[in-house]
Design a protein around this motif. Sequence first.
Motif, PDB file in Angstrom:
ATOM      1  N   ASP A   1      -1.151  72.501 -29.920  1.00 54.97           N
ATOM      2  CA  ASP A   1      -1.127  71.074 -29.619  1.00 54.97           C
ATOM      3  C   ASP A   1      -2.531  70.596 -29.256  1.00 54.97           C
ATOM      4  OD1 ASP A   1       0.437  68.560 -28.751  1.00 54.97           O
ATOM      5  OD2 ASP A   1      -0.690  69.057 -26.946  1.00 54.97           O
ATOM      6  N   ARG A   2      -2.985  69.520 -29.884  1.00 57.61           N
ATOM      7  CA  ARG A   2      -4.368  69.046 -29.697  1.00 57.61           C
ATOM      8  C   ARG A   2      -4.657  68.676 -28.239  1.00 57.61           C
ATOM      9  NH1 ARG A   2      -8.682  66.022 -32.226  1.00 57.61           N
ATOM     10  NH2 ARG A   2     -10.214  65.874 -30.560  1.00 57.61           N
TER      11      ARG A   2
ATOM     12  N   TYR B   1      -7.567  69.955 -23.208  1.00 55.22           N
ATOM     13  CA  TYR B   1      -7.625  70.202 -21.763  1.00 55.22           C
ATOM     14  C   TYR B   1      -8.143  71.612 -21.463  1.00 55.22           C
ATOM     15  CZ  TYR B   1      -5.469  65.842 -20.216  1.00 55.22           C
ATOM     16  OH  TYR B   1      -5.247  64.518 -19.937  1.00 55.22           O
ATOM     17  N   MET B   2      -7.758  72.569 -22.276  1.00 56.45           N
ATOM     18  CA  MET B   2      -8.276  73.931 -22.103  1.00 56.45           C
ATOM     19  C   MET B   2      -9.789  73.952 -22.324  1.00 56.45           C
ATOM     20  SD  MET B   2      -5.172  75.974 -23.993  1.00 56.45           S
ATOM     21  CE  MET B   2      -5.823  77.640 -23.794  1.00 56.45           C
ATOM     22  N   GLY B   3     -10.251  73.181 -23.323  1.00 53.92           N
ATOM     23  CA  GLY B   3     -11.689  73.077 -23.565  1.00 53.92           C
ATOM     24  C   GLY B   3     -12.419  72.442 -22.396  1.00 53.92           C
ATOM     25  N   MET B   4     -11.794  71.438 -21.767  1.00 55.80           N
ATOM     26  CA  MET B   4     -12.409  70.799 -20.588  1.00 55.80           C
ATOM     27  C   MET B   4     -12.587  71.802 -19.462  1.00 55.80           C
ATOM     28  SD  MET B   4     -10.439  67.143 -20.386  1.00 55.80           S
ATOM     29  CE  MET B   4      -9.682  66.578 -21.904  1.00 55.80           C
ATOM     30  N   LEU B   5     -11.589  72.662 -19.273  1.00 53.83           N
ATOM     31  CA  LEU B   5     -11.690  73.676 -18.222  1.00 53.83           C
ATOM     32  C   LEU B   5     -12.809  74.670 -18.533  1.00 53.83           C
ATOM     33  CD1 LEU B   5      -7.912  74.356 -17.447  1.00 53.83           C
ATOM     34  CD2 LEU B   5      -9.511  72.878 -16.223  1.00 53.83           C
TER      35      LEU B   5
ATOM     36  N   SER C   1     -18.981  68.029 -15.488  1.00 56.32           N
ATOM     37  CA  SER C   1     -18.115  68.923 -16.267  1.00 56.32           C
ATOM     38  C   SER C   1     -16.731  68.316 -16.421  1.00 56.32           C
ATOM     39  CB  SER C   1     -18.037  70.294 -15.589  1.00 56.32           C
ATOM     40  OG  SER C   1     -17.422  70.176 -14.314  1.00 56.32           O
ATOM     41  N   GLY C   2     -15.910  68.981 -17.208  1.00 56.62           N
ATOM     42  CA  GLY C   2     -14.560  68.476 -17.451  1.00 56.62           C
ATOM     43  C   GLY C   2     -14.499  67.374 -18.481  1.00 56.62           C
ATOM     44  N   GLY C   3     -15.565  67.232 -19.274  1.00 52.32           N
ATOM     45  CA  GLY C   3     -15.592  66.179 -20.283  1.00 52.32           C
ATOM     46  C   GLY C   3     -15.420  64.806 -19.656  1.00 52.32           C
TER      47      GLY C   3
END
Length: 235
Positions: free
Chosen positions: A66-67, A72-76, A129-131
Motif C-alpha cells: 500500500d502506497r 510512512y515507513m519511508g518517513m520513519l 525529518s519525517g518528510g
Amino acid sequence: MKYQRILLKLSGEALMGDRSYGIDPKQVASYSLQIKEIVDKGCEVAIVIGGGNIFRGLSAAANGMDRVQGDYMGMLATVINGMAIQQGIEDVGLEPRLQTAIEMEQIAEPYIRRRAIRHLEKKRVVIFSGGLGNPYFTTDSAAVLRAIEIEADVILKGTRVDGIYTADPEKDKTAEKFKNITFKDVYNKGLKVMDMTAFTLSEENKLPIIVFDMNTPGNLMKVVMGEDVGTLVSN
C-alpha cells in the motif's frame, strides 16, 4: 559569505558511503565536519535527508505494498538518518536540533517553524525529518517547503555528481555540464533535478537550487562562499 542561511538536501543513499545499505559512520563524520566549517564561518544551516538507504516507499508500492503505508515507513527511515546526522554534528562540537513532522517526543522536537528559526539564529543546526508528515510527498518537496518557511537563501542539493549534465555523466561520457540553467530550461530539456512538485514550488517562490558534489571535502564551503562549484538553477 554569499549565502547566510541554507537548506542542505542530502539523499539517504549519500549516507551509505561505499556500503550497499544503511549508514556509514565515516560518511556521516565527513559531512558533519563540512557542516561545522560553514557554521564556524557564520552560516545558518538546516538539513533535510532522504531515507532511500533504509526504505523507499515508492519501491515498496511498486512491489504491491500500500502506497500510504510505504510512504510512512519511508518517513520513519528519514528520522533514523536524522538521528545519525544529529549524532555526527554533535560529535564535532555543534548543537544540532532534530525536528520531525510526525511527533515522537522521546527522540525529537515536533516541527515548529518559529522554534526552528530561533535555533538557526542561535547557530544551531536544524535537521528536519519525517518528510512533510503526509504520504505522496517526497523529501524533495519537504526540503523546498521547509526552505521557504525558514526563509533560506538557497537550497543546496548535495549529490555524488558535481552538477547537472545533459545526460547521466556516469553512463554517458559525452554528457556536458551546465554551470547555470533556468527552471524553464530544466523543464524543456527534461532534466531531473528534483521531483516536479518540489521543483515547481521552488520556481514559484524564486528559491534557487545549487546541485553539487557533496562527497568532495571543501565543496560545501566553496558553494556557500559563492565560488563556481556545481550548477545553479534559478529564475
